[in-house]
Design a protein around this motif. Structure first.
Motif, PDB file in Angstrom:
ATOM      1  N   LYS A   2       0.835  -1.198   0.000  1.00 43.98           N
ATOM      2  CA  LYS A   2       0.000   0.000   0.000  1.00 43.98           C
ATOM      3  C   LYS A   2       0.871   1.250   0.000  1.00 43.98           C
ATOM      4  O   LYS A   2       0.599   2.222  -0.733  1.00 43.98           O
ATOM      5  CB  LYS A   2      -0.902  -0.018   1.241  1.00 43.98           C
ATOM      6  CG  LYS A   2      -1.735   1.238   1.419  1.00 43.98           C
ATOM      7  CD  LYS A   2      -2.514   1.190   2.728  1.00 43.98           C
ATOM      8  CE  LYS A   2      -3.238   2.509   2.993  1.00 43.98           C
ATOM      9  NZ  LYS A   2      -3.926   2.493   4.316  1.00 43.98           N
ATOM     10  N   TYR A   3       1.920   1.214   0.800  1.00 47.12           N
ATOM     11  CA  TYR A   3       2.852   2.344   0.873  1.00 47.12           C
ATOM     12  C   TYR A   3       3.492   2.618  -0.484  1.00 47.12           C
ATOM     13  O   TYR A   3       3.537   3.767  -0.947  1.00 47.12           O
ATOM     14  CB  TYR A   3       3.919   2.041   1.924  1.00 47.12           C
ATOM     15  CG  TYR A   3       5.121   2.950   1.899  1.00 47.12           C
ATOM     16  CD1 TYR A   3       5.073   4.211   2.499  1.00 47.12           C
ATOM     17  CD2 TYR A   3       6.309   2.559   1.295  1.00 47.12           C
ATOM     18  CE1 TYR A   3       6.172   5.046   2.486  1.00 47.12           C
ATOM     19  CE2 TYR A   3       7.414   3.388   1.278  1.00 47.12           C
ATOM     20  CZ  TYR A   3       7.341   4.631   1.872  1.00 47.12           C
ATOM     21  OH  TYR A   3       8.431   5.462   1.860  1.00 47.12           O
ATOM     22  N   LYS A  15       0.879   4.114  -3.049  1.00 41.59           N
ATOM     23  CA  LYS A  15       0.543   5.505  -2.743  1.00 41.59           C
ATOM     24  C   LYS A  15       1.730   6.433  -2.987  1.00 41.59           C
ATOM     25  O   LYS A  15       1.558   7.570  -3.466  1.00 41.59           O
ATOM     26  CB  LYS A  15       0.074   5.625  -1.288  1.00 41.59           C
ATOM     27  CG  LYS A  15      -1.306   5.041  -1.039  1.00 41.59           C
ATOM     28  CD  LYS A  15      -1.866   5.491   0.289  1.00 41.59           C
ATOM     29  CE  LYS A  15      -3.326   5.099   0.438  1.00 41.59           C
ATOM     30  NZ  LYS A  15      -3.941   5.650   1.659  1.00 41.59           N
ATOM     31  N   TYR A  19       2.307   6.943  -6.787  1.00 40.84           N
ATOM     32  CA  TYR A  19       1.236   7.806  -7.299  1.00 40.84           C
ATOM     33  C   TYR A  19       1.492   9.265  -6.908  1.00 40.84           C
ATOM     34  O   TYR A  19       1.362  10.185  -7.738  1.00 40.84           O
ATOM     35  CB  TYR A  19      -0.105   7.337  -6.742  1.00 40.84           C
ATOM     36  CG  TYR A  19      -1.279   8.198  -7.128  1.00 40.84           C
ATOM     37  CD1 TYR A  19      -1.760   8.221  -8.432  1.00 40.84           C
ATOM     38  CD2 TYR A  19      -1.914   9.002  -6.180  1.00 40.84           C
ATOM     39  CE1 TYR A  19      -2.837   9.027  -8.788  1.00 40.84           C
ATOM     40  CE2 TYR A  19      -2.983   9.802  -6.520  1.00 40.84           C
ATOM     41  CZ  TYR A  19      -3.449   9.807  -7.831  1.00 40.84           C
ATOM     42  OH  TYR A  19      -4.509  10.594  -8.171  1.00 40.84           O
TER      43      TYR A  19
END
Length: 241
Positions: free
Chosen positions: A217-218, A221, A224
């Protein structure tokens, strides 16, 4: 009140925070200490209430690491501190190492000094996903900003007054203030320097990047966020031509 504030975000650090505070008091008697308790569900708040010689803010809701950190920046601006030391509450950062970073901030007339684990060879252990992320972000920073940052995920940093004010006022202060924020600051011509520091591995508790899903997830994100920053930077440069 002293000129330098150490901001320590803390979430469920009952097993670490007392030792961290004691070490800072012993080795950095020239700084004020602010603990930002991020709505801990353990005994962290009780420990802070019974600890002398510190200031603390206890958030009513969990804002995450970045929210706790920005709360500290707002406090630093309100109380007119000239320098901030970002410091973790999990015991990984070593208080005495901060002296090197503060000295370098003044000598180099830098805006941000990053305490790097990887500028030189060290015994610090990094998980596979953290190593992978570090190498990817190093490469992106090198290609986009033409500067080598060996440890773009280090939270051990010293910041001058202009950076403190900027971070405190940012409406879009990032959820993960790592390589993305470094790139943004470099594109805006802030001077960032690294210095090798020693760090420990966490002894108690769980990292916010533990497991497999959290690092994934890190990474998603972060990449992005970097794309958005680079796109915005190119647009600004184009408009100035």
């Amino acid at each position: 009140m002293k000129e330098t504030l150490m901001i320590i975000p803390a979430y469920n650090e009952e097993l670490n925070i007392s030792k961290v505070i004691m070490e800072v008091k012993n080795d950095l008697n020239f700084v004020d200490i602010l603990i930002v308790n991020d709505c801990s569900t353990d005994n962290t708040l009780d420990i802070l209430k019974n600890t002398e010689g510190i200031q603390f803010i206890s958030l009513p809701v969990n804002l995450g690491y970045s929210g706790a950190l920005q709360t500290g920046f707002k406090y630093a601006v309100e109380n007119e501190y000239n320098t901030v030391i970002q410091f973790d509450g999990d015991g990984q950062h070593i208080a005495s190492e901060a002296k090197k970073l503060i000295n370098l901030l003044n000598q180099e007339k830098a805006d941000i000094i990053i305490g790097s684990r990887f500028k030189e060879r060290s015994s610090y252990e990094h998980s596979f996903f953290r190593r992978l992320g570090t190498n990817i972000f190093k490469s992106i920073i090198k290609k986009s900003c033409n500067i080598e940052i060996s440890d773009p995920t280090s939270g051990f940093q010293v910041l001058n007054k202009s950076v403190i004010k900027k971070y405190a006022q940012m409406n879009n202060y990032p959820e993960y203030p790592d390589a993305n924020l470094i790139i943004e600051m470099l594109l805006q011509k802030y001077k960032i320097t690294e210095y090798q520091v020693n760090m420990r591995n966490r002894e108690f508790g769980e990292s916010m990047h533990s497991g497999i899903l959290k690092p994934m997830k890190y990474m998603i994100k972060m990449i992005y966020a970097i794309i958005l920053i680079l796109f915005q930077g190119k647009r600004i440069i184009s408009s100035q031509k």
